[in-house]
Scaffold this motif. Structure first.
Motif, PDB file in Angstrom:
ATOM      1  N   LYS B 191       0.989  -1.207   0.076  1.00 32.01           N
ATOM      2  CA  LYS B 191      -0.063  -0.130   0.073  1.00 32.01           C
ATOM      3  C   LYS B 191       1.118   1.319   0.128  1.00 32.01           C
ATOM      4  CE  LYS B 191      -2.242  -3.231   2.610  1.00 32.01           C
ATOM      5  NZ  LYS B 191      -3.037  -4.032   1.583  1.00 32.01           N
ATOM      6  N   ALA B 192       0.478   2.319  -0.612  1.00 27.86           N
ATOM      7  CA  ALA B 192       1.289   3.541  -0.708  1.00 27.86           C
ATOM      8  C   ALA B 192       1.121   4.138   0.665  1.00 27.86           C
ATOM      9  CB  ALA B 192       0.922   4.514  -1.788  1.00 27.86           C
ATOM     10  N   VAL B 193      -0.256   4.012   1.380  1.00 28.75           N
ATOM     11  CA  VAL B 193      -0.381   4.568   2.627  1.00 28.75           C
ATOM     12  C   VAL B 193      -1.788   3.582   3.159  1.00 28.75           C
ATOM     13  CG1 VAL B 193      -0.180   6.994   2.219  1.00 28.75           C
ATOM     14  CG2 VAL B 193      -2.361   6.146   2.012  1.00 28.75           C
ATOM     15  N   MET B 194      -1.623   3.478   4.269  1.00 36.24           N
ATOM     16  CA  MET B 194      -2.653   2.724   5.102  1.00 36.24           C
ATOM     17  C   MET B 194      -2.917   3.129   6.402  1.00 36.24           C
ATOM     18  SD  MET B 194      -3.050  -1.463   5.484  1.00 36.24           S
ATOM     19  CE  MET B 194      -2.665  -1.395   7.426  1.00 36.24           C
ATOM     20  N   ALA B 195      -4.344   3.403   6.961  1.00 29.84           N
ATOM     21  CA  ALA B 195      -4.384   3.462   8.340  1.00 29.84           C
ATOM     22  C   ALA B 195      -4.415   2.143   9.148  1.00 29.84           C
ATOM     23  CB  ALA B 195      -5.869   4.103   8.493  1.00 29.84           C
ATOM     24  N   ASP B 196      -4.100   2.231  10.481  1.00 25.56           N
ATOM     25  CA  ASP B 196      -4.274   1.050  11.296  1.00 25.56           C
ATOM     26  C   ASP B 196      -5.999   0.715  11.312  1.00 25.56           C
ATOM     27  OD1 ASP B 196      -1.761   0.871  12.299  1.00 25.56           O
ATOM     28  OD2 ASP B 196      -1.834   2.247  13.993  1.00 25.56           O
ATOM     29  N   GLY B 197      -5.940  -0.443  10.963  1.00 26.59           N
ATOM     30  CA  GLY B 197      -7.570  -0.896  11.035  1.00 26.59           C
ATOM     31  C   GLY B 197      -7.895  -1.169   9.526  1.00 26.59           C
ATOM     32  N   GLU B 198      -7.454  -0.597   8.531  1.00 24.47           N
ATOM     33  CA  GLU B 198      -7.532  -0.745   7.286  1.00 24.47           C
ATOM     34  C   GLU B 198      -8.954  -0.767   6.951  1.00 24.47           C
ATOM     35  OE1 GLU B 198      -6.355  -4.464   5.170  1.00 24.47           O
ATOM     36  OE2 GLU B 198      -5.651  -3.271   3.284  1.00 24.47           O
ATOM     37  N   MET B 199      -9.935  -0.018   7.430  1.00 30.50           N
ATOM     38  CA  MET B 199     -11.398  -0.168   7.671  1.00 30.50           C
ATOM     39  C   MET B 199     -11.956  -0.686   6.508  1.00 30.50           C
ATOM     40  SD  MET B 199      -9.801   1.801   9.845  1.00 30.50           S
ATOM     41  CE  MET B 199      -9.910   3.496  10.367  1.00 30.50           C
ATOM     42  N   CYS B 200     -11.854   0.005   5.220  1.00 31.26           N
ATOM     43  CA  CYS B 200     -12.772  -0.349   4.005  1.00 31.26           C
ATOM     44  C   CYS B 200     -12.317  -1.395   3.576  1.00 31.26           C
ATOM     45  CB  CYS B 200     -12.804   1.028   3.170  1.00 31.26           C
ATOM     46  SG  CYS B 200     -11.488   0.983   1.970  1.00 31.26           S
ATOM     47  N   GLY B 201     -11.065  -2.214   3.794  1.00 27.81           N
ATOM     48  CA  GLY B 201     -10.807  -3.292   3.298  1.00 27.81           C
ATOM     49  C   GLY B 201      -9.530  -3.111   2.604  1.00 27.81           C
ATOM     50  N   THR B 202      -8.987  -2.018   2.157  1.00 24.89           N
ATOM     51  CA  THR B 202      -7.774  -1.710   1.479  1.00 24.89           C
ATOM     52  C   THR B 202      -7.293  -0.346   1.896  1.00 24.89           C
ATOM     53  OG1 THR B 202      -8.651  -0.278  -0.413  1.00 24.89           O
ATOM     54  CG2 THR B 202      -8.881  -2.826  -0.731  1.00 24.89           C
ATOM     55  N   GLY B 203      -5.717  -0.484   1.867  1.00 32.12           N
ATOM     56  CA  GLY B 203      -5.294   1.073   1.668  1.00 32.12           C
ATOM     57  C   GLY B 203      -5.341   1.291   0.159  1.00 32.12           C
ATOM     58  N   SER B 204      -4.079   2.182  -0.098  1.00 27.75           N
ATOM     59  CA  SER B 204      -4.159   2.554  -1.383  1.00 27.75           C
ATOM     60  C   SER B 204      -3.144   1.421  -2.141  1.00 27.75           C
ATOM     61  CB  SER B 204      -3.427   3.895  -1.661  1.00 27.75           C
ATOM     62  OG  SER B 204      -3.176   4.136  -2.939  1.00 27.75           O
ATOM     63  N   GLU B 205      -3.868   0.247  -2.805  1.00 25.66           N
ATOM     64  CA  GLU B 205      -2.868  -0.827  -3.043  1.00 25.66           C
ATOM     65  C   GLU B 205      -1.993  -0.487  -4.222  1.00 25.66           C
ATOM     66  OE1 GLU B 205      -4.045  -3.708  -1.366  1.00 25.66           O
ATOM     67  OE2 GLU B 205      -4.765  -2.347  -0.088  1.00 25.66           O
ATOM     68  N   ILE B 206      -0.793  -0.745  -4.464  1.00 26.38           N
ATOM     69  CA  ILE B 206      -0.105  -0.230  -5.296  1.00 26.38           C
ATOM     70  C   ILE B 206       1.036  -1.297  -5.704  1.00 26.38           C
ATOM     71  CG2 ILE B 206       1.386   1.122  -3.876  1.00 26.38           C
ATOM     72  CD1 ILE B 206       0.969   3.494  -6.012  1.00 26.38           C
TER      73      ILE B 206
END
Lengths: 305, 305
Positions: B191-206
């Motif tokens: 992921k380019a960035v990701m929050a702790d939790g990855e709530m929506c199911g993804t970070g910015s996948e890259i």
């Protein structure tokens, strides 16, 4: 003397339950500062390693108050600015109690057990280990909704209560929804230090004097259903529920509402953005309801009210 | 060119399941550095906001590898030092997918939806919001125990896998238990960035190129059953389980074992101390098993091996 406008002592007035119909022990104006004296959560029952607790006391987490803030009415917010927390006894205590704690019942964990942790000049000692004192207000909340019977001070919920959240510390502000006239703030259950999670069931429980400045936020642009903490660099909605998963859902929904209001996102866009920055944090996993927060960095969210 | 000792491409060899009997696509010596090329977790299925996913693909989170490290045998640890993560495509994507994500099924959350997030010169754009790129390796793990059938690359467990942990990033080291000769490391799902939790199911996948240095730790003083992350200032055991509560218990037990070994504490003392410093952190709440870590500050725990 602390130089605040008012002082309220733990011996003056304390509660063990947050209810809809609390009666003020002190009334202050919005903008006033108050010094609040608090006992340790076990009220002196453990003063030595040999004094252990066979069960969680029926009355625990005495909260000093209630403090009415004139003009606070349902729909407003109460901002509690935490100006200082001073330790007022020479040691805190960490305890295990049967039936309580993350690893309760595990074979290698002994309960009941107590351990005194001396505090001197800003340093806590745990055997030879030295830990910088970083006080936390464990229990802090307001009168509950009309349709609620009330919550013991051992339970966290939408009114606050036993939130056990490390961010509820000096320099930060906690915002509470006002459910009753005057808000009726009370607090206690401080720790000299505490880990996120509060795994064994306590931090280093200790008596304190807390200086707070209280402010009513009328007609807030964003309504709160639950507490919100402002730290130096983030806004953190706090949610308590039966399971960590449910608490995560609530805290994330609150973060989404704040992001959507500021940026004009629809909820799905805000949800996606919440998945990129800041994120979910554990407050405590040991109380009758567990507590989670969802940090949104201030870089992406300005003052919401 | 990256200047590492070896390069392995995503097109050369990838896996969708961590099993006990993985066969090496590359064999390196302990101390060697390797550049690992990875695809985005959806392997190019979403290149535009209009391309959405009706369901989680059967094969997802392609992990480049396996890489055998000569001399690694069961009971050893594999240390993966993350030297660099370079983004290799101009945009990541954030998606919602039906049946996936913390708020799956909530009425205001739309799925499927996709949103491309362009990345330029270390900055990710989400509409007008700019977020500093801070890459995360989502899936990283080793061959599983003899008695396990294997785990798809969507699942995190004791071998690693889909840990989705923000601390698995440049500058940090992940330690894995070695269950099979050669360890058989594979990684992807960045992921380019990701929050702790990855709530929506993804970070910015890259897609990325990752430089790692691999090191076998033989006869470690403390055995690991699960992964452990070393950051600048903390040691963090990682645990994955059906519920966050169970994951918290496992991560806390691992932290207790480390504290007890270093300080001569019994388990109860270590449990009490773990309740005072660092604490529980959420990695992700959306995969088939969820992942939690228990941070122990380096001030209280030296190199355990």
């Amino acid at each position: 003397m602390s130089g605040t406008d008012h002082t309220i002592g733990y011996e003056d007035s304390k509660i063990y339950e947050f209810t809809p119909d609390l009666e003020a022990a002190l009334t202050v104006e919005s903008g006033d500062s108050v010094t609040v004296e608090t006992a340790d959560s076990l009220e002196g029952a453990v003063m030595d390693d040999d004094e252990v607790l066979e069960s969680v006391p029926e009355e625990v987490n005495a909260a000093t108050g209630p403090i009415a803030v004139a003009g606070a009415t349902p729909g407003d917010l109460l901002a509690v600015h935490i100006d200082d927390i001073r330790i007022t006894e020479p040691a805190g205590r960490v305890v295990t109690i049967d039936g309580f704690g993350l690893l309760d019942g595990h074979e290698n964990v002994e309960s009941p057990r107590s351990k005194m942790t001396p505090v001197d000049d800003g340093t806590l000692s745990f055997d030879d280990l030295e830990v910088p004192v970083d006080p936390v207000i464990g229990t802090i909340g307001v009168a509950t909704r009309d349709d609620e019977e009330g919550y013991s001070t051992l339970i966290p919920h939408d009114h606050g209560g036993n939130l056990d959240t490390t961010d509820i510390t000096t320099g930060n502000t906690v915002y509470f929804p006002v459910f009753q006239d005057g808000a009726m703030l009370a607090m206690g259950d401080c720790k000299a230090v505490m880990a996120d999670g509060e795994m064994c069931g306590t931090g280093s429980e200790i008596a304190t004097e807390i200086d707070v400045t209280l402010e009513v936020v009328s007609d807030p642009a964003v309504a709160l259903e639950r507490p919100l903490v402002e730290t130096d660099d983030a806004w953190k909605p706090l949610a308590s529920a039966e399971t960590l998963e449910e608490a995560c859902e609530l805290a994330n929904q609150d973060a989404i509402a704040l992001l959507a209001a500021e940026h004009g996102f629809d909820d799905t866009e805000a949800y996606m953005f919440s998945s990129l920055v800041g994120g979910l944090e554990i407050s405590q996993v040991v109380d009758p309801l567990v507590t989670v927060r969802n940090a949104v960095p201030k870089a992406y969210l300005s003052e919401p009210f």
